[in-house]
Write an enzyme that holds these catalytic residues in place. Structure first.
Site, mmCIF file in Angstrom:
data_model
loop_
_atom_site.group_PDB
_atom_site.id
_atom_site.type_symbol
_atom_site.label_atom_id
_atom_site.label_comp_id
_atom_site.label_asym_id
_atom_site.label_seq_id
_atom_site.Cartn_x
_atom_site.Cartn_y
_atom_site.Cartn_z
ATOM 1 N N HIS A 102 0.765 -1.138 0.030
ATOM 2 C CA HIS A 102 0.088 -0.213 0.048
ATOM 3 C C HIS A 102 0.954 1.420 -0.024
ATOM 4 O O HIS A 102 2.037 1.248 0.659
ATOM 5 C CB HIS A 102 -0.819 -0.091 1.373
ATOM 6 C CG HIS A 102 -1.939 1.056 1.235
ATOM 7 N ND1 HIS A 102 -1.607 2.255 1.697
ATOM 8 C CD2 HIS A 102 -3.441 0.846 1.367
ATOM 9 C CE1 HIS A 102 -2.727 2.988 1.788
ATOM 10 N NE2 HIS A 102 -3.915 2.381 1.259
ATOM 11 N N GLN A 141 -4.329 -5.192 6.969
ATOM 12 C CA GLN A 141 -5.318 -6.214 6.547
ATOM 13 C C GLN A 141 -5.224 -7.565 7.301
ATOM 14 O O GLN A 141 -6.073 -8.427 7.000
ATOM 15 C CB GLN A 141 -5.170 -6.307 5.093
ATOM 16 C CG GLN A 141 -5.366 -5.044 4.325
ATOM 17 C CD GLN A 141 -6.763 -4.675 4.058
ATOM 18 O OE1 GLN A 141 -7.624 -5.430 4.392
ATOM 19 N NE2 GLN A 141 -7.180 -3.466 3.563
ATOM 20 N N LYS A 145 -10.679 -0.927 9.932
ATOM 21 C CA LYS A 145 -11.066 -2.142 9.090
ATOM 22 C C LYS A 145 -11.183 -3.531 10.125
ATOM 23 O O LYS A 145 -11.816 -4.647 9.627
ATOM 24 C CB LYS A 145 -9.795 -2.518 8.319
ATOM 25 C CG LYS A 145 -9.429 -1.290 7.301
ATOM 26 C CD LYS A 145 -8.281 -1.594 6.609
ATOM 27 C CE LYS A 145 -7.416 -0.508 5.983
ATOM 28 N NZ LYS A 145 -8.022 0.112 4.681
ATOM 29 N N CYS A 156 -4.801 2.248 -3.865
ATOM 30 C CA CYS A 156 -3.528 2.845 -3.177
ATOM 31 C C CYS A 156 -2.216 1.895 -3.397
ATOM 32 O O CYS A 156 -1.421 1.560 -2.421
ATOM 33 C CB CYS A 156 -3.739 3.122 -1.689
ATOM 34 S SG CYS A 156 -5.121 4.408 -1.475
HETATM 35 N N1 PMP Z 1 -1.790 -0.667 4.583
HETATM 36 C C1 PMP Z 1 -2.919 -1.245 3.978
HETATM 37 C C2 PMP Z 1 -2.360 -2.972 3.767
HETATM 38 C C3 PMP Z 1 -4.011 -0.810 3.949
HETATM 39 O O1 PMP Z 1 -4.910 -1.536 3.460
HETATM 40 C C4 PMP Z 1 -4.416 0.510 4.276
HETATM 41 C C5 PMP Z 1 -5.912 1.010 4.136
HETATM 42 N N2 PMP Z 1 -6.298 0.723 2.760
HETATM 43 C C6 PMP Z 1 -3.405 1.002 4.793
HETATM 44 C C7 PMP Z 1 -1.977 0.705 4.775
HETATM 45 C C8 PMP Z 1 -3.475 2.611 5.374
HETATM 46 O O2 PMP Z 1 -4.563 2.709 6.534
HETATM 47 P P1 PMP Z 1 -5.015 4.081 7.082
HETATM 48 O O3 PMP Z 1 -5.497 4.695 5.855
HETATM 49 O O4 PMP Z 1 -6.264 3.784 7.924
HETATM 50 O O5 PMP Z 1 -4.006 4.843 7.450
#
Ligand code: PMP
Length: 414
Positions: free
Chosen positions: A131, A211, A234, A372
């Site tokens: 991500h 995740q 999540k 992302c």
């Molecule tokens: N890492 C992963 C694997 C994610 O799925 C996400 C959220 N989509 C994030 C980081 C970022 O999390 P947050 O937006 O809550 O900081």
């Protein structure tokens, strides 16, 4: 109830769904099918009520007031830390910094741990499947220091090439990072093995657990990593909650990243001293109500139990995968063995965003886009995928509705 051992023989998904008020709403006059859980989960009534009760009865700032409400708010906030520390087997509560989510956690490590250690020519090791929250913070600090960010490769099935990752752990690497579970592919990475190899070489490892924590019991000490970052929203908790777990020696050595109230021992213009971890890293008023909700979320997950959650989610994953294979021209992206219930896919002749928009009109919430994870999209040579991500409150009937809708909207686009 112990999260890791409870295992009801019958999983009463309808009883669980009744605990989530939002799941009974309609969208465009159709029953909602919520398959965007990797983006954010829905919240059970107990979480919503805990936040509500906090604002109705206990609201005050933490650590600043000696009055009754201040004590209640502080006890609730610090109690959430204790609960979270047990949830991931943190060792000590002081090793858990409460953050707004994974993004704040990785940025904290980037500026406070990595940047002071980086010399020109050094590197940070990431992977192609990360991500952006586990790529961009490293790029920002690397640019400032004349260092680089390297990416370990994956194969077509969406599995990390672990031997190559290990081969890339060369002496100039000052931090290695990897996602525990991919938000696009569902792949579960062999974190223990990677941590062991990093430790042999004296390289700190950060694991992005965003995740993983909704789907499986996590024991950060058993994993053997140096940093574990995750997000609460999540895993049934309110948005704006998350944490960074770190080895104690790192937290003691790291300078603060954010400065302000709550994180100091004494402020003087001729030299300020700082509080001990974790408060050294928690400047300003935190998301108190959010963490009250986080504590209720953990209680809820533990009352269901990860054994039951995993069994049900794996059944749903298998069923959804089988049904998706029935759709002509559909390609699943991410076929690692033992994956979590996240299915990315493409349909020949249809744009992901068009499909998602039409599915929404049928009441089906899936995500389309790059999730992302631009480098992962570049690896597969696609701009976007559709992603159906499941939670333990989803049902086989919802998968059937999703498939009916997918077949219908696919015909409309041809
Ligand atoms: N890492 C992963 C694997 C994610 O799925 C996400 C959220 N989509 C994030 C980081 C970022 O999390 P947050 O937006 O809550 O900081």
């Amino acid at each position: 109830m112990n999260a890791q051992t409870s295992s009801p023989t019958v999983f009463d998904v309808q009883r669980i769904r009744a605990d989530f008020p939002l799941l009974s709403r309609t969208v465009h006059d159709k029953p909602l099918v919520y398959f965007d859980n990797a983006n954010t989960s829905q919240k059970p009534r107990t979480v919503i009520e805990a936040v509500d009760a906090h604002y109705r009865r206990h609201n005050a700032n933490v650590s600043r007031a000696v009055h009754q409400l201040g004590e209640e708010a502080t006890a609730a906030y610090e109690g959430a830390r204790d609960k979270l520390a047990r949830f991931i087997n943190a060792g000590t509560r002081e090793q858990l910094i409460l953050t707004s989510g994974t993004t704040q956690a990785t940025n904290l490590v980037a500026y406070s741990y990595v940047m002071p250690r980086l010399q020109p020519g050094d590197a940070i090791l990431s992977t192609v499947m990360e991500h952006h929250a586990n790529i961009v913070p490293w790029q920002l600090v690397a640019q400032r220091r004349g260092a680089t960010v390297k990416a370990a490769p994956i194969n077509e099935r969406g599995e990390l090439l672990v031997e190559q990752y290990i081969a890339m752990l060369t002496p100039e690497v000052k931090l290695a990072c990897v996602t525990h579970v991919s938000n696009v592919l569902g792949t579960v990475n062999p974190v223990r093995e990677i941590a062991r190899e990093c430790r042999k070489r004296g390289i700190a490892l950060l694991v992005d657990g965003s995740q993983a924590v909704p789907h499986r019991p996590v024991d950060v000490q058993a994993l053997g990593c140096d940093f574990y970052a995750f997000t609460g929203h999540k895993m049934l908790a309110p948005t704006g909650t998350g944490a960074l777990w770190a080895r104690r020696e790192h937290l003691e050595a790291m300078p603060p990243f954010f400065g302000g109230g709550e994180m100091i021992r004494e402020v003087r213009f001729d030299g300020t001293t700082f509080a001990a971890p974790p408060h050294k890293f928690e400047a300003g008023t935190p998301n108190i109500a959010g963490f009250v909700g986080m504590a209720a979320a953990i209680d809820y997950i533990e009352s269901v139990g990860f054994a039951a959650i995993q069994t049900w989610e794996q059944q749903l994953l298998q069923y959804a995968t089988e049904r998706l294979h029935e759709v002509p021209g559909l390609r699943i992206i991410g076929e690692a063995a033992g994956k979590e219930p996240v299915i990315s896919f493409l349909v020949d002749g249809a744009q992901a965003t068009d499909l998602a928009t039409l599915l929404d009109l049928e009441g089906i919430a899936v995500r389309s886009g790059h999730h992302c994870a631009h480098p992962l999209m570049q690896f597969y040579g696609v701009p976007a995928t559709l992603r159906a991500s499941l939670a333990f409150y989803n049902t086989r009937e919802e998968i059937d509705s999703f498939l009916d809708a997918l077949l219908k909207v696919r015909r409309m686009l041809r």
